[in-house]
Design a protein around this motif. Structure first.
Motif, PDB file in Angstrom:
ATOM      1  N   MET A  81       0.733  -1.171   0.077  1.00  0.00           N
ATOM      2  CA  MET A  81       0.177   0.055  -0.028  1.00  0.00           C
ATOM      3  C   MET A  81       0.929   1.366   0.009  1.00  0.00           C
ATOM      4  SD  MET A  81      -3.296  -0.376  -0.199  1.00  0.00           S
ATOM      5  CE  MET A  81      -4.660  -0.401   0.771  1.00  0.00           C
ATOM      6  N   GLU A  82       1.930   1.139   0.635  1.00  0.00           N
ATOM      7  CA  GLU A  82       2.830   2.228   0.828  1.00  0.00           C
ATOM      8  C   GLU A  82       3.239   2.896  -0.585  1.00  0.00           C
ATOM      9  OE1 GLU A  82       6.095   3.311   3.405  1.00  0.00           O
ATOM     10  OE2 GLU A  82       5.095   2.042   4.696  1.00  0.00           O
ATOM     11  N   LYS A  83       3.709   1.876  -1.341  1.00  0.00           N
ATOM     12  CA  LYS A  83       4.442   2.038  -2.716  1.00  0.00           C
ATOM     13  C   LYS A  83       3.096   2.949  -3.641  1.00  0.00           C
ATOM     14  CE  LYS A  83       7.660  -1.273  -2.691  1.00  0.00           C
ATOM     15  NZ  LYS A  83       8.522  -2.596  -3.014  1.00  0.00           N
ATOM     16  N   LYS A  84       1.840   2.276  -3.455  1.00  0.00           N
ATOM     17  CA  LYS A  84       0.919   2.883  -4.301  1.00  0.00           C
ATOM     18  C   LYS A  84       0.557   4.331  -3.875  1.00  0.00           C
ATOM     19  CE  LYS A  84      -1.284  -1.431  -5.749  1.00  0.00           C
ATOM     20  NZ  LYS A  84      -2.542  -2.154  -5.573  1.00  0.00           N
ATOM     21  N   GLU A  85       0.658   4.532  -2.481  1.00  0.00           N
ATOM     22  CA  GLU A  85       0.279   5.803  -2.033  1.00  0.00           C
ATOM     23  C   GLU A  85       1.114   6.833  -2.663  1.00  0.00           C
ATOM     24  OE1 GLU A  85      -0.139   5.805   2.159  1.00  0.00           O
ATOM     25  OE2 GLU A  85      -2.019   4.446   1.917  1.00  0.00           O
ATOM     26  N   ILE A  86       2.641   6.397  -2.501  1.00  0.00           N
ATOM     27  CA  ILE A  86       3.732   7.284  -2.742  1.00  0.00           C
ATOM     28  C   ILE A  86       3.636   7.381  -4.429  1.00  0.00           C
ATOM     29  CG2 ILE A  86       6.266   7.452  -3.369  1.00  0.00           C
ATOM     30  CD1 ILE A  86       6.498   5.889  -0.579  1.00  0.00           C
ATOM     31  N   PHE A  87       3.319   6.545  -5.217  1.00  0.00           N
ATOM     32  CA  PHE A  87       3.279   6.907  -6.490  1.00  0.00           C
ATOM     33  C   PHE A  87       1.916   7.796  -6.994  1.00  0.00           C
ATOM     34  CE2 PHE A  87       1.909   5.238 -10.834  1.00  0.00           C
ATOM     35  CZ  PHE A  87       3.005   5.503 -11.432  1.00  0.00           C
ATOM     36  N   SER A  88       0.792   7.472  -6.138  1.00  0.00           N
ATOM     37  CA  SER A  88      -0.216   8.383  -6.559  1.00  0.00           C
ATOM     38  C   SER A  88      -0.101   9.986  -6.066  1.00  0.00           C
ATOM     39  CB  SER A  88      -1.461   8.164  -5.772  1.00  0.00           C
ATOM     40  OG  SER A  88      -1.221   8.200  -4.303  1.00  0.00           O
ATOM     41  N   GLN A  89       0.561  10.196  -5.117  1.00  0.00           N
ATOM     42  CA  GLN A  89       1.284  11.482  -4.335  1.00  0.00           C
ATOM     43  C   GLN A  89       2.111  11.955  -5.546  1.00  0.00           C
ATOM     44  OE1 GLN A  89       2.977  10.893  -0.670  1.00  0.00           O
ATOM     45  NE2 GLN A  89       1.125  11.295   0.357  1.00  0.00           N
ATOM     46  N   VAL A  90       3.029  11.515  -6.055  1.00  0.00           N
ATOM     47  CA  VAL A  90       4.006  11.725  -7.111  1.00  0.00           C
ATOM     48  C   VAL A  90       3.071  12.198  -8.535  1.00  0.00           C
ATOM     49  CG1 VAL A  90       5.702  11.304  -8.840  1.00  0.00           C
ATOM     50  CG2 VAL A  90       6.075  10.472  -6.489  1.00  0.00           C
ATOM     51  N   ILE A  91       2.097  11.335  -8.823  1.00  0.00           N
ATOM     52  CA  ILE A  91       1.360  11.444 -10.083  1.00  0.00           C
ATOM     53  C   ILE A  91       0.479  13.035  -9.870  1.00  0.00           C
ATOM     54  CG2 ILE A  91      -0.868  10.966 -11.413  1.00  0.00           C
ATOM     55  CD1 ILE A  91       0.474   8.145 -11.159  1.00  0.00           C
ATOM     56  N   HIS A  92      -0.029  13.060  -8.585  1.00  0.00           N
ATOM     57  CA  HIS A  92      -0.775  14.415  -8.070  1.00  0.00           C
ATOM     58  C   HIS A  92       0.012  15.452  -8.123  1.00  0.00           C
ATOM     59  CE1 HIS A  92      -3.879  16.734  -6.200  1.00  0.00           C
ATOM     60  NE2 HIS A  92      -3.062  16.939  -5.284  1.00  0.00           N
ATOM     61  N   MET A  93       1.328  15.449  -7.739  1.00  0.00           N
ATOM     62  CA  MET A  93       2.166  16.460  -7.714  1.00  0.00           C
ATOM     63  C   MET A  93       2.573  16.857  -9.056  1.00  0.00           C
ATOM     64  SD  MET A  93       5.887  16.715  -5.445  1.00  0.00           S
ATOM     65  CE  MET A  93       5.404  15.877  -4.293  1.00  0.00           C
ATOM     66  N   GLU A  94       2.959  15.845  -9.958  1.00  0.00           N
ATOM     67  CA  GLU A  94       3.132  16.127 -11.408  1.00  0.00           C
ATOM     68  C   GLU A  94       1.965  16.811 -12.303  1.00  0.00           C
ATOM     69  OE1 GLU A  94       5.005  13.467 -15.156  1.00  0.00           O
ATOM     70  OE2 GLU A  94       3.453  12.729 -13.764  1.00  0.00           O
ATOM     71  N   GLU A  95       0.750  16.603 -11.802  1.00  0.00           N
ATOM     72  CA  GLU A  95      -0.528  17.553 -12.262  1.00  0.00           C
ATOM     73  C   GLU A  95      -0.269  18.834 -11.866  1.00  0.00           C
ATOM     74  OE1 GLU A  95      -3.691  14.933 -10.954  1.00  0.00           O
ATOM     75  OE2 GLU A  95      -3.411  13.576 -12.684  1.00  0.00           O
ATOM     76  N   ARG A  96      -0.058  18.984 -10.628  1.00  0.00           N
ATOM     77  CA  ARG A  96      -0.045  20.431  -9.858  1.00  0.00           C
ATOM     78  C   ARG A  96       1.007  21.025 -10.554  1.00  0.00           C
ATOM     79  NH1 ARG A  96       0.022  20.049  -3.592  1.00  0.00           N
ATOM     80  NH2 ARG A  96       1.455  18.536  -4.014  1.00  0.00           N
ATOM     81  N   ILE A  97       2.191  20.562 -10.671  1.00  0.00           N
ATOM     82  CA  ILE A  97       3.454  21.310 -11.301  1.00  0.00           C
ATOM     83  C   ILE A  97       2.897  21.680 -12.801  1.00  0.00           C
ATOM     84  CG2 ILE A  97       5.654  20.977 -12.383  1.00  0.00           C
ATOM     85  CD1 ILE A  97       6.398  19.429  -9.847  1.00  0.00           C
ATOM     86  N   GLY A  98       2.317  20.677 -13.607  1.00  0.00           N
ATOM     87  CA  GLY A  98       1.708  21.159 -14.989  1.00  0.00           C
ATOM     88  C   GLY A  98       0.797  22.291 -14.886  1.00  0.00           C
ATOM     89  N   THR A  99      -0.272  22.335 -13.988  1.00  0.00           N
ATOM     90  CA  THR A  99      -1.066  23.570 -13.887  1.00  0.00           C
ATOM     91  C   THR A  99      -0.407  24.642 -13.655  1.00  0.00           C
ATOM     92  OG1 THR A  99      -2.575  21.903 -12.983  1.00  0.00           O
ATOM     93  CG2 THR A  99      -3.059  24.049 -12.604  1.00  0.00           C
ATOM     94  N   PHE A 100       0.710  24.628 -12.586  1.00  0.00           N
ATOM     95  CA  PHE A 100       1.342  25.804 -12.125  1.00  0.00           C
ATOM     96  C   PHE A 100       2.252  26.154 -13.622  1.00  0.00           C
ATOM     97  CE2 PHE A 100       1.515  24.278  -7.768  1.00  0.00           C
ATOM     98  CZ  PHE A 100       0.375  25.003  -7.294  1.00  0.00           C
ATOM     99  N   HIS A 101       2.688  25.258 -14.259  1.00  0.00           N
ATOM    100  CA  HIS A 101       3.550  25.656 -15.587  1.00  0.00           C
ATOM    101  C   HIS A 101       2.638  26.514 -16.581  1.00  0.00           C
ATOM    102  CE1 HIS A 101       5.453  25.125 -19.502  1.00  0.00           C
ATOM    103  NE2 HIS A 101       6.732  25.275 -18.795  1.00  0.00           N
ATOM    104  N   ASP A 102       1.432  26.177 -16.671  1.00  0.00           N
ATOM    105  CA  ASP A 102       0.729  26.731 -17.771  1.00  0.00           C
ATOM    106  C   ASP A 102       0.191  27.927 -17.198  1.00  0.00           C
ATOM    107  OD1 ASP A 102       0.394  24.476 -19.164  1.00  0.00           O
ATOM    108  OD2 ASP A 102      -1.375  23.634 -18.137  1.00  0.00           O
ATOM    109  N   GLU A 103       0.007  27.902 -15.787  1.00  0.00           N
ATOM    110  CA  GLU A 103      -0.463  29.317 -15.259  1.00  0.00           C
ATOM    111  C   GLU A 103       0.558  30.384 -15.454  1.00  0.00           C
ATOM    112  OE1 GLU A 103      -1.805  29.359 -11.275  1.00  0.00           O
ATOM    113  OE2 GLU A 103      -3.419  27.734 -11.776  1.00  0.00           O
ATOM    114  N   LEU A 104       2.065  29.972 -15.287  1.00  0.00           N
ATOM    115  CA  LEU A 104       3.145  30.593 -15.431  1.00  0.00           C
ATOM    116  C   LEU A 104       3.393  31.146 -16.679  1.00  0.00           C
ATOM    117  CD1 LEU A 104       5.533  31.821 -13.919  1.00  0.00           C
ATOM    118  CD2 LEU A 104       6.844  29.775 -14.659  1.00  0.00           C
TER     119      LEU A 104
END
Length: 115
Positions: free
Chosen positions: A1-24
């Protein structure tokens, strides 16, 4: 379970970074437009101050002479376009009013050289 949570957190962070990049990117475009507008307004302000100083300097010279009734010379429009071009703006029909960033414009120069 820990590995899936870490992976989902990384995916979520990547999506937020993409959104920030577009806003920038959007903010960068808005900033570029504001800088261009500020530059053109500064040039216009400088020109208007110069005209005002010239007018104030001529008023005492004219004294009580009557004005000429507001008639404009034939070449005044041409002079205004030449002034705009020398201040760094396009006067050709392709890019009229935008800033010249790459040196002289052949279209503008051909227009100015017409007799």
């Amino acid at each position: 379970m820990e590995k899936k949570e870490i992976f989902s957190q990384v995916i979520h962070m990547e999506e937020r970074i993409g959104t920030f990049h577009d806003e920038l990117g959007e903010l960068k475009e808005q900033l570029a437009m504001l800088i261009e507008e500020n530059h053109s307004l500064a040039l216009e302000n400088q020109h208007l101050r110069k005209l005002l100083e010239e007018k104030e300097a001529k008023e005492p010279e004219n004294g009580t002479q009557a004005s000429s009734g507001g008639t404009k010379s034939v070449g005044e429009g041409y002079d205004n376009l030449a002034r705009l071009y020398h201040e760094g703006f396009h006067i050709c029909n392709m890019h009229y009013g935008s800033l010249r960033t790459n040196g002289d414009c052949l279209f503008c120069l051909s227009f100015l050289n017409q007799k």
